[in-house]
Design an enzyme around this catalytic site. Structure first.
Site, PDB file in Angstrom:
ATOM      1  N   GLY A 316      48.561  40.693  34.133  1.00 19.64           N
ATOM      2  CA  GLY A 316      48.418  41.371  32.846  1.00 19.64           C
ATOM      3  C   GLY A 316      47.031  41.258  32.254  1.00 19.64           C
ATOM      4  N   VAL A 317      46.204  40.372  32.822  1.00 21.61           N
ATOM      5  CA  VAL A 317      44.825  40.226  32.367  1.00 21.61           C
ATOM      6  C   VAL A 317      43.957  41.093  33.274  1.00 21.61           C
ATOM      7  CG1 VAL A 317      42.920  38.631  31.939  1.00 21.61           C
ATOM      8  CG2 VAL A 317      45.289  37.881  31.606  1.00 21.61           C
ATOM      9  N   GLY A 320      39.739  43.936  36.942  1.00 20.23           N
ATOM     10  CA  GLY A 320      39.403  44.628  38.177  1.00 20.23           C
ATOM     11  C   GLY A 320      38.484  45.805  37.963  1.00 20.23           C
ATOM     12  N   SER A 345      42.211  52.487  50.864  1.00 22.76           N
ATOM     13  CA  SER A 345      43.280  51.679  50.262  1.00 22.76           C
ATOM     14  C   SER A 345      44.625  51.872  50.943  1.00 22.76           C
ATOM     15  CB  SER A 345      43.424  52.046  48.776  1.00 22.76           C
ATOM     16  OG  SER A 345      42.226  51.826  48.071  1.00 22.76           O
ATOM     17  N   HIS A 432      43.526  51.914  40.594  1.00 23.90           N
ATOM     18  CA  HIS A 432      42.298  52.693  40.752  1.00 23.90           C
ATOM     19  C   HIS A 432      42.255  53.908  39.821  1.00 23.90           C
ATOM     20  CE1 HIS A 432      40.606  50.374  43.983  1.00 23.90           C
ATOM     21  NE2 HIS A 432      41.729  50.441  44.677  1.00 23.90           N
TER      22      HIS A 432
END
Length: 493
Positions: A316-317, A320, A345, A432
């Protein structure tokens, strides 16, 4: 000591393969033990009484780990940590004692500690109600600002101060992050823990703000202990050994991680990058240890082929997106010729989704397409079972096979149209696309490994980071539209 130095000193004692095997086995054993502990905690019988009832009781029930007497004593020890009469240092020392007890506690006893922290350290409801009423009455008057401050202070729970005291002592932040990771499997079954979980997420969002994080490049000359963490935490493409990790840190590669000052030896998240001449569609050449390094003077494209979070307790933090932005800026300074920034990916949720939605996808075909697919699978009209059986060995499908085409169409729909609560269904796509990327291309046999076939029939996807359109793509996503390239649109049924 660098990895190179470590390896040269130990080469007579072990080979790189032996070392990798030992590390992998140790890591797997540790992970297995940790997973077993978490599973035990998640599947344990939940206490039917809350801590308020248990603290007033004399005897414990069979589903309770700590007796009422021990529970009361533990609560007193927690309250002593935030005693206003003691200093931050003394409060931290007392917190350290609780942490030492926790390390040796059973999963059920740990759960009791979580319950105390969640249920017993709440804001005073009477004070909150009174402050709220005063604030409502003061709106539009000169006293509004003062009333708002009082209201905000009244809603702050003592739980926040408790967490702050744990963070004082060395290792305290890592302890809290690990404790929250322990809690995660139990949250769905026991909503009483949500207050503590949300409070921890709020605190971590402050403590781990990207403004406090350092971006560091990880190289073959980095400490061996740090490179071992790459091997342990790599979540996308397993690192097979020292030769493999050296390949990923070679001259045509870059690896960057975010580090926190209080956790200086642990990358919170790291990204692996390959410099190439065009967008890559196959992961195998990037992982080939024997492949010659790319010519950096000709490199125009940076491929982010692996991004791994290392701390489950920081769920939740979000950092990225900031990591990718910082890495892009760093790469552009070092390699001015780089013009394209994209990922290669995995599509981790695709197989599971298709197993449930193959029938609905077949219903989208027109009569001609359905007939061609039926002939290819040997049954007309084709059903979901026939199609799913035909794609079990996707690497054997011919280029122009209707089955192959249908599989690609299903992947495009899953990535570009499947949403839940306004967000892309696939977790990697959600990450992304939330950062402003767009879906550029789906790659056939991009990951032919057993893991790749199990996740997505070997398919991989490129997300393109067009630096001029990141905000535009985010705006589209906020409106419920997933940004995709023309190639993806052409695959839609």
């Amino acid at each position: 000591m660098s990895a190179a130095d470590w390896l040269s000193r130990n080469v007579s004692r072990l080979t790189s393969g032996d070392k990798a095997s030992t590390e992998k086995t140790a890591a797997a054993s540790a992970d297995k033990a940790q997973a077993a502990g978490k599973k035990t905690a998640a599947n344990a019988v939940l206490p039917s009484r809350n801590t308020h009832e248990r603290l007033q009781a004399t005897l414990s029930q069979k589903d309770e780990a700590l007796s009422p007497r021990v529970l009361r004593r533990t609560l007193q020890e927690l309250q002593a940590i935030i005693d206003p009469r003691v200093s931050e240092v003394e409060g931290g020392r007392r917190a350290m004692s609780i942490a030492a007890w926790y390390e040796g506690a059973t999963p059920a006893r740990r759960r009791d500690l979580w319950m105390l922290m969640s249920e017993q350290f709440v804001a005073n409801p009477q004070k909150v109600k009174a402050a709220q009423a005063q604030f409502a009455a003061a709106v539009g008057t000169p006293e509004e600002a003062v009333a708002e401050v009082r209201y905000r202070r009244a809603t702050v729970s003592p739980r926040r101060r408790l967490l702050q005291r744990f963070s004082v002592y060395p290792g305290g932040i890592q302890f809290l992050v690990d404790m929250r990771a322990d809690m995660q499997p139990s949250l769905k079954a026991d909503k009483r823990l949500l207050a503590l979980d949300v409070e921890m997420e709020y605190m971590f969002s402050t403590w781990f703000d990207v403004g406090f994080l350092d971006l560091r490049r990880i190289t073959w000359d980095s400490p061996a202990s740090l490179i071992e963490k790459l091997i342990k935490y790599e979540a996308v493409h397993d690192i097979k050994g020292w030769a493999d990790v050296k390949n990923r840190l070679d001259s045509d590669r870059r690896c960057y991680g975010f580090f926190h000052p209080r956790l200086p030896e642990v990358p919170l998240i790291f990204v692996e990058v390959a410099m190439v001449e065009q967008i890559a569609g196959d992961i195998m050449p990037l992982l080939d240890e024997l492949a010659a390094p790319s010519d950096l003077s000709r490199a125009t494209t940076a491929i982010f082929y692996s991004i791994s979070n290392t701390q489950a307790g920081l769920r939740g933090v979000s950092f990225g997106d900031s990591l990718i932005k910082r890495v892009v800026e760093t790469l552009k300074e070092e390699f001015p010729k780089l013009k394209t920034f994209a990922t290669l990916s995995p599509i981790p949720g695709f197989r599971g989704w298709l197993g449930k939605n193959a029938g609905a996808m077949l219903d989208k075909l027109n009569e001609k397409e359905r007939s061609a697919l039926g002939r290819a699978v040997g049954f007309e009209p084709p059903g979901a079972g026939h199609f799913l059986s035909a794609i079990e060995d996707p690497l054997q499908l011919a280029d122009k096979s209707p089955v192959r085409k249908m599989l690609l169409q299903c992947a495009a729909h899953y990535l570009g149209r499947a949403m839940e609560e306004g967000k892309p269904l696939d977790p990697v796509a959600r990450f992304h696309l939330g950062n402003g990327a767009r879906i550029e291309r789906i790659n056939w046999a991009g990951d032919p490994t057993p893991k790749g076939l199990k996740q997505s029939y070997g398919l991989m996807v490129n997300y393109l980071y067009d630096l001029r359109r990141l905000d535009r793509h985010r705006a589209l996503l906020a409106q419920g539209e997933i940004p995709v390239s023309g190639d993806i649109e052409d695959l839609y049924i």
